[in-house]
Motif scaffolding. Structure first.
Motif, mmCIF file in Angstrom:
data_model
loop_
_atom_site.group_PDB
_atom_site.id
_atom_site.type_symbol
_atom_site.label_atom_id
_atom_site.label_comp_id
_atom_site.label_asym_id
_atom_site.label_seq_id
_atom_site.Cartn_x
_atom_site.Cartn_y
_atom_site.Cartn_z
ATOM 1 N N VAL A 105 1.010 -1.279 -0.138
ATOM 2 C CA VAL A 105 0.132 0.150 -0.049
ATOM 3 C C VAL A 105 0.923 1.313 0.111
ATOM 4 C CG1 VAL A 105 -1.673 1.252 1.342
ATOM 5 C CG2 VAL A 105 -1.911 -1.019 1.146
ATOM 6 N N ARG A 106 1.880 1.196 0.950
ATOM 7 C CA ARG A 106 2.814 2.294 0.921
ATOM 8 C C ARG A 106 3.535 2.654 -0.399
ATOM 9 N NH1 ARG A 106 5.232 0.751 5.907
ATOM 10 N NH2 ARG A 106 7.009 0.423 4.757
ATOM 11 N N HIS A 107 3.726 1.544 -1.011
ATOM 12 C CA HIS A 107 4.621 1.510 -2.477
ATOM 13 C C HIS A 107 3.697 2.148 -3.362
ATOM 14 C CE1 HIS A 107 7.444 0.417 -5.443
ATOM 15 N NE2 HIS A 107 6.560 -0.092 -6.395
ATOM 16 N N ARG A 138 2.169 10.581 8.324
ATOM 17 C CA ARG A 138 1.819 11.957 7.977
ATOM 18 C C ARG A 138 1.782 12.407 6.446
ATOM 19 N NH1 ARG A 138 2.852 17.341 11.175
ATOM 20 N NH2 ARG A 138 1.684 18.651 10.191
ATOM 21 N N THR A 139 2.962 12.297 6.247
ATOM 22 C CA THR A 139 3.457 12.626 4.892
ATOM 23 C C THR A 139 2.814 11.779 3.918
ATOM 24 O OG1 THR A 139 5.504 13.628 5.575
ATOM 25 C CG2 THR A 139 5.258 12.843 3.127
ATOM 26 N N LEU A 140 2.840 10.362 4.057
ATOM 27 C CA LEU A 140 2.138 9.420 3.152
ATOM 28 C C LEU A 140 0.846 9.765 3.064
ATOM 29 C CD1 LEU A 140 2.838 6.617 1.848
ATOM 30 C CD2 LEU A 140 1.890 5.495 3.665
ATOM 31 N N ALA A 141 0.152 10.216 4.042
ATOM 32 C CA ALA A 141 -1.200 10.397 3.944
ATOM 33 C C ALA A 141 -1.426 11.927 2.849
ATOM 34 C CB ALA A 141 -2.076 10.873 5.126
ATOM 35 N N LEU A 142 -0.570 12.678 3.045
ATOM 36 C CA LEU A 142 -0.490 13.847 2.021
ATOM 37 C C LEU A 142 -0.288 13.676 0.477
ATOM 38 C CD1 LEU A 142 1.136 16.651 4.327
ATOM 39 C CD2 LEU A 142 -1.204 16.433 3.602
ATOM 40 N N PHE A 143 0.941 12.463 0.558
ATOM 41 C CA PHE A 143 1.068 11.953 -0.930
ATOM 42 C C PHE A 143 -0.264 11.481 -1.331
ATOM 43 C CE2 PHE A 143 5.860 10.726 -0.597
ATOM 44 C CZ PHE A 143 6.264 12.016 -0.224
#
Length: 156
Positions: A105-107, A138-143
């Motif tokens: 999911v992150r990828h 937090r950054t991943l959510a913005l991405f």
């Protein structure tokens, strides 16, 4: 001539040092988990495509030697992420499958974000391999939010 910035007070300097130390600690922790994450993500992909994950295939796809894979798989087994028997395929435990899904999911979010910025898919896939391990929640959510926006990719 450039103006010289005012010296930091002892309090400002301390806060800055604490902030910087926290950032470096986060990077060290990400590096420690990066190898395990790469392995479980690859093992999940191999199982999904071939029904099994053989150590020889893991070594080939990661560009490492068979002894390196064996050593790492032993560690992953001790950590409860994989199950394996000598000269047999490798399988993920429930914990390993959960970690692999989290990594996938992150990828995917990082790849979509980079493509949304205007990067080509091949480069986005390559760059995501490093970024995905070091980005905060937090950054991943913005991405993810940025990747979902409609319209043309950003250009500079």
């Amino acid at each position: 001539m450039k103006p010289v910035p005012a010296p930091l007070s002892a309090e400002d300097d301390l806060r800055s040092a604490e902030t910087q130390a926290g950032a470096f600690q986060a990077v060290r922790e990400a590096r420690r988990s990066e190898l395990a994450e790469d392995y479980v993500e690859l093992i999940a992909e191999l199982i999904a495509h071939f029904g099994e994950a053989r150590p020889v295939d893991i070594a080939s796809r990661l560009g490492v030697t068979a002894p390196t894979v064996a050593k790492t798989l032993d560690r992953l087994a001790r950590d409860g992420l994989v199950m394996r028997a000598r000269y047999r395929s490798v399988f993920l435990t429930d914990q390993g499958r959960a970690l692999a899904e989290e990594c996938r999911v992150r990828h995917d979010i990082v790849v979509r974000f980079l493509i949304r910025l205007g990067l080509d898919a091949e480069t986005a896939e390559q760059d995501a391999e490093g970024i995905e391990h070091h980005v905060s929640a937090r950054t991943l959510a913005l991405f993810a939010a940025f990747a979902e926006r409609r319209g043309q990719p950003e250009t500079r």
